[in-house]
Motif scaffolding. Structure first.
Motif, PDB file in Angstrom:
ATOM      1  N   CYS A  83       0.818  -1.221   0.000  1.00  0.00           N
ATOM      2  CA  CYS A  83       0.000   0.000   0.000  1.00  0.00           C
ATOM      3  C   CYS A  83       0.849   1.268   0.000  1.00  0.00           C
ATOM      4  O   CYS A  83       0.394   2.310  -0.474  1.00  0.00           O
ATOM      5  N   SER A  84       2.067   1.191   0.500  1.00  0.00           N
ATOM      6  CA  SER A  84       2.930   2.376   0.521  1.00  0.00           C
ATOM      7  C   SER A  84       3.894   2.434  -0.664  1.00  0.00           C
ATOM      8  O   SER A  84       4.682   3.364  -0.775  1.00  0.00           O
ATOM      9  N   HIS A  85       3.806   1.428  -1.550  1.00  0.00           N
ATOM     10  CA  HIS A  85       4.699   1.387  -2.705  1.00  0.00           C
ATOM     11  C   HIS A  85       3.945   1.190  -4.025  1.00  0.00           C
ATOM     12  O   HIS A  85       4.393   0.470  -4.907  1.00  0.00           O
ATOM     13  N   GLY A  86       2.793   1.808  -4.155  1.00  0.00           N
ATOM     14  CA  GLY A  86       2.135   1.829  -5.457  1.00  0.00           C
ATOM     15  C   GLY A  86       0.816   1.084  -5.578  1.00  0.00           C
ATOM     16  O   GLY A  86       0.085   1.303  -6.537  1.00  0.00           O
ATOM     17  N   ALA A  87       0.515   0.189  -4.651  1.00  0.00           N
ATOM     18  CA  ALA A  87      -0.785  -0.495  -4.719  1.00  0.00           C
ATOM     19  C   ALA A  87      -1.888   0.500  -4.367  1.00  0.00           C
ATOM     20  O   ALA A  87      -1.705   1.351  -3.504  1.00  0.00           O
ATOM     21  N   ASP A  88      -2.999   0.394  -5.057  1.00  0.00           N
ATOM     22  CA  ASP A  88      -4.149   1.250  -4.758  1.00  0.00           C
ATOM     23  C   ASP A  88      -5.003   0.532  -3.715  1.00  0.00           C
ATOM     24  O   ASP A  88      -5.742  -0.390  -4.036  1.00  0.00           O
ATOM     25  N   CYS A  89      -4.888   0.957  -2.477  1.00  0.00           N
ATOM     26  CA  CYS A  89      -5.553   0.266  -1.364  1.00  0.00           C
ATOM     27  C   CYS A  89      -6.798   0.979  -0.865  1.00  0.00           C
ATOM     28  O   CYS A  89      -7.344   0.616   0.183  1.00  0.00           O
ATOM     29  N   ARG A  90      -7.285   1.953  -1.611  1.00  0.00           N
ATOM     30  CA  ARG A  90      -8.479   2.691  -1.176  1.00  0.00           C
ATOM     31  C   ARG A  90      -9.687   1.778  -1.011  1.00  0.00           C
ATOM     32  O   ARG A  90     -10.477   1.948  -0.086  1.00  0.00           O
ATOM     33  N   ALA A  91      -9.831   0.788  -1.869  1.00  0.00           N
ATOM     34  CA  ALA A  91     -11.010  -0.078  -1.833  1.00  0.00           C
ATOM     35  C   ALA A  91     -11.065  -0.964  -0.596  1.00  0.00           C
ATOM     36  O   ALA A  91     -12.143  -1.433  -0.215  1.00  0.00           O
ATOM     37  N   ILE A  92      -9.923  -1.182   0.067  1.00  0.00           N
ATOM     38  CA  ILE A  92      -9.933  -2.047   1.251  1.00  0.00           C
ATOM     39  C   ILE A  92      -9.908  -1.237   2.548  1.00  0.00           C
ATOM     40  O   ILE A  92      -9.793  -1.806   3.628  1.00  0.00           O
ATOM     41  N   GLN A  93     -10.077   0.059   2.440  1.00  0.00           N
ATOM     42  CA  GLN A  93     -10.204   0.912   3.623  1.00  0.00           C
ATOM     43  C   GLN A  93     -11.645   0.824   4.137  1.00  0.00           C
ATOM     44  O   GLN A  93     -12.557   0.504   3.383  1.00  0.00           O
TER      45      GLN A  93
END
Length: 121
Positions: free
Chosen positions: A49-59
Motif C-alpha cells: 500500500c505504501s509502494h504503489g498499490a491502490d488500497c483505497r477499496a480495502i479501507q
C-alpha cells in the motif's frame, strides 16, 4: 527435407509455447498464501500500500473492505502491487507470503477458507 520439417515443427512449438506463456501471464493474480501469519501479511500489506498499490477499496467503507480479514486485504493489495509492476513474478513475493494464482480469486471461493478477493480494476 527432414531437416526443414524439423525446423518448421520447432518454430511452431516455440510460437505456441510463447502464446501459451502470454495467456498464463494475462490470467494471473498475486494472492496471499493461506498459511502466512498475521504479522508477515500485515508487513506485506503495508509495503504494497505504501509502494504503489491502490488500497483505497480495502479501507473502511471501501467497496472491497469486506470481508474484513488480513488474508483478503493482503491479497487485494498484493495483486494491485503485482498489476502495477506489469505482473512481474518478482513483484509477488512479499517475504514469501504471496503466490501467483491462475484461478481468478475474485470469483473463486477457496474451500474451507472462506476467502473471496474483490477484483482490482
Amino acid at each position: 527435407m527432414a531437416s526443414s520439417t524439423a525446423k518448421v515443427v520447432s518454430l511452431v512449438l516455440i510460437v505456441v509455447g510463447r502464446m501459451m506463456m502470454n495467456i498464463v501471464e494475462a490470467n494471473t493474480w498475486c494472492v496471499a498464501r493461506s498459511n502466512a501469519g498475521y504479522g508477515a501479511l500485515k508487513s506485506g500489506l503495508d509495503f504494497a500500500c505504501s509502494h504503489g498499490a491502490d488500497c483505497r477499496a480495502i479501507q473502511p467503507g471501501g467497496s472491497c473492505f469486506n470481508p474484513n480479514t488480513i488474508q483478503n486485504h493482503a491479497s487485494y493489495a498484493f495483486d494491485s502491487y503485482y498489476q502495477t509492476h506489469a505482473k512481474n513474478p518478482a513483484a509477488c513475493n512479499f517475504g514469501g507470503t504471496a503466490t501467483i494464482a491462475v484461478t481468478n480469486p475474485s470469483i473463486y471461493i477457496f474451500p474451507f477458507l472462506s476467502i473471496y478477493m474483490c477484483e482490482n480494476n
